[in-house]
Design a protein around this motif. Structure first.
Motif, mmCIF file in Angstrom:
data_model
loop_
_atom_site.group_PDB
_atom_site.id
_atom_site.type_symbol
_atom_site.label_atom_id
_atom_site.label_comp_id
_atom_site.label_asym_id
_atom_site.label_seq_id
_atom_site.Cartn_x
_atom_site.Cartn_y
_atom_site.Cartn_z
ATOM 1 N N TYR A 153 0.867 -1.173 0.000
ATOM 2 C CA TYR A 153 0.000 0.000 0.000
ATOM 3 C C TYR A 153 0.908 1.227 0.000
ATOM 4 O O TYR A 153 1.774 1.348 0.863
ATOM 5 N N THR A 154 0.713 2.130 -0.958
ATOM 6 C CA THR A 154 1.717 3.165 -1.215
ATOM 7 C C THR A 154 1.413 4.522 -0.602
ATOM 8 O O THR A 154 2.102 5.502 -0.887
ATOM 9 N N GLY A 155 0.401 4.603 0.257
ATOM 10 C CA GLY A 155 0.089 5.870 0.921
ATOM 11 C C GLY A 155 -1.213 6.462 0.442
ATOM 12 O O GLY A 155 -1.670 6.194 -0.668
ATOM 13 N N THR A 156 -1.817 7.279 1.289
ATOM 14 C CA THR A 156 -3.133 7.852 0.991
ATOM 15 C C THR A 156 -3.068 9.357 0.812
ATOM 16 O O THR A 156 -2.297 10.036 1.510
ATOM 17 N N PRO A 157 -3.847 9.898 -0.121
ATOM 18 C CA PRO A 157 -3.946 11.352 -0.255
ATOM 19 C C PRO A 157 -4.882 11.928 0.812
ATOM 20 O O PRO A 157 -5.392 11.204 1.672
ATOM 21 N N ALA A 158 -5.128 13.218 0.744
ATOM 22 C CA ALA A 158 -6.024 13.873 1.696
ATOM 23 C C ALA A 158 -7.461 13.385 1.512
ATOM 24 O O ALA A 158 -7.820 12.828 0.485
ATOM 25 N N GLY A 159 -8.268 13.600 2.547
ATOM 26 C CA GLY A 159 -9.687 13.290 2.453
ATOM 27 C C GLY A 159 -10.128 12.076 3.228
ATOM 28 O O GLY A 159 -11.248 11.610 3.060
ATOM 29 N N VAL A 160 -9.270 11.535 4.095
ATOM 30 C CA VAL A 160 -9.662 10.360 4.876
ATOM 31 C C VAL A 160 -10.839 10.718 5.784
ATOM 32 O O VAL A 160 -11.021 11.876 6.164
ATOM 33 N N GLY A 161 -11.641 9.704 6.096
ATOM 34 C CA GLY A 161 -12.800 9.952 6.939
ATOM 35 C C GLY A 161 -13.380 8.660 7.466
ATOM 36 O O GLY A 161 -12.991 7.567 7.059
ATOM 37 N N PRO A 162 -14.359 8.759 8.376
ATOM 38 C CA PRO A 162 -14.906 7.570 9.032
ATOM 39 C C PRO A 162 -15.880 6.800 8.159
ATOM 40 O O PRO A 162 -16.564 7.380 7.299
ATOM 41 N N VAL A 163 -15.951 5.488 8.373
ATOM 42 C CA VAL A 163 -16.967 4.649 7.733
ATOM 43 C C VAL A 163 -18.018 4.286 8.768
ATOM 44 O O VAL A 163 -17.763 4.303 9.976
ATOM 45 N N HIS A 164 -19.216 3.961 8.263
ATOM 46 C CA HIS A 164 -20.335 3.632 9.126
ATOM 47 C C HIS A 164 -21.042 2.394 8.583
ATOM 48 O O HIS A 164 -20.931 2.075 7.393
ATOM 49 N N ILE A 165 -21.761 1.723 9.445
ATOM 50 C CA ILE A 165 -22.548 0.566 9.024
ATOM 51 C C ILE A 165 -23.502 0.977 7.915
ATOM 52 O O ILE A 165 -24.104 2.056 7.948
ATOM 53 N N ASP A 166 -23.610 0.135 6.888
ATOM 54 C CA ASP A 166 -24.455 0.303 5.698
ATOM 55 C C ASP A 166 -23.836 1.214 4.640
ATOM 56 O O ASP A 166 -24.440 1.441 3.592
ATOM 57 N N ASP A 167 -22.626 1.729 4.862
ATOM 58 C CA ASP A 167 -21.928 2.442 3.787
ATOM 59 C C ASP A 167 -21.582 1.463 2.663
ATOM 60 O O ASP A 167 -21.293 0.289 2.914
ATOM 61 N N HIS A 168 -21.587 1.967 1.432
ATOM 62 C CA HIS A 168 -21.180 1.189 0.261
ATOM 63 C C HIS A 168 -19.981 1.890 -0.356
ATOM 64 O O HIS A 168 -20.057 3.071 -0.705
ATOM 65 N N LEU A 169 -18.864 1.173 -0.483
ATOM 66 C CA LEU A 169 -17.612 1.767 -0.946
ATOM 67 C C LEU A 169 -17.241 1.247 -2.328
ATOM 68 O O LEU A 169 -17.381 0.052 -2.603
ATOM 69 N N GLU A 170 -16.764 2.162 -3.187
ATOM 70 C CA GLU A 170 -16.309 1.821 -4.533
ATOM 71 C C GLU A 170 -14.972 2.509 -4.801
ATOM 72 O O GLU A 170 -14.861 3.730 -4.675
#
Length: 209
Positions: free
Chosen positions: A178-195
């Motif tokens: 994993y090569t690192g993350t850009p700005a904009g990280v945030g929390p996930v919640h139950i029932d979120d759908h990620l793409e």
């Protein structure tokens, strides 16, 4: 299989979490347990006992041959595919560990903390250091792009990372980075759908439960 990850590799992400955008003197390397790997669209079960869990969207590289002490100029020969991954982070726990000067293993290596998408051969891209990627999250029926990045903004390039890690660890076929993350990280919640997307290709999709 070993799972490596790089911290603090994008200036704006460093600023949002650390309060500065300085480049680390060397790549910041940590590892995740193999049991943290989450693939094939399986759901991410939110470990509520760990407090806030943040997504960190990243370009992930797959190692394709055995290598040790790899010169940077030859590093491109040692990976053959890339994808989008999410380095899930127990943020409250991470802050506590950092404050105490302790390792990050507990906040980064728990079960399911290394989501990974479909591999795409590197030859599909003009330049591994010019790949755009982003993460879309659908929550409460609303879909929005929450993170966007381009590998051209990395402090340390993919080849530099591969070469650096290989000075300390023998890289083997199937290892991932994993090569690192850009700005904009945030929390996930139950029932979120990620793409997760590489350019216009969707390579990662799953639900949070």
């Amino acid at each position: 299989m070993k799972i490596f990850a790089i911290g603090m590799n994008y200036a704006q992400h460093n600023e949002e979490l650390e309060g500065n955008s300085l480049k680390p003197a060397e790549p910041v390397v940590f590892t995740k347990a193999d049991s943290s790997l989450l693939k094939d669209g399986r759901p991410f079960f939110l470990p509520e006992e760990l407090g806030r869990i943040d997504y960190e969207t990243e370009l992930v590289v797959r190692i394709c041959r055995l290598g040790k002490s790899i010169p940077e100029r030859f590093a491109h020969r040692y990976y053959d595919a890339v994808t989008v991954g999410i380095d899930f982070t127990a943020r409250d726990l991470q802050k506590k560990l950092k404050h105490q000067g302790l390792p990050w293993d507990l906040c980064k290596g728990f079960d399911g903390a290394a989501a990974i998408g479909e591999w795409v051969p590197v030859e599909k891209f003009r330049d591994v250091q010019a790949i755009h990627f982003h993460l879309d999250v659908t929550a409460n029926g609303e879909r929005r792009t929450v993170q966007e990045g381009c590998t051209s903004d990395m402090f340390y390039s993919v080849d530099q990372i591969v070469s650096y890690i290989s000075q300390w660890f023998t890289l083997k076929t199937g290892d991932i980075i994993y090569t690192g993350t850009p700005a904009g990280v945030g929390p996930v919640h139950i029932d979120d759908h990620l793409e997760g997307w590489l350019e216009e290709r969707k390579v990662l999709e799953f639900n949070v439960k």
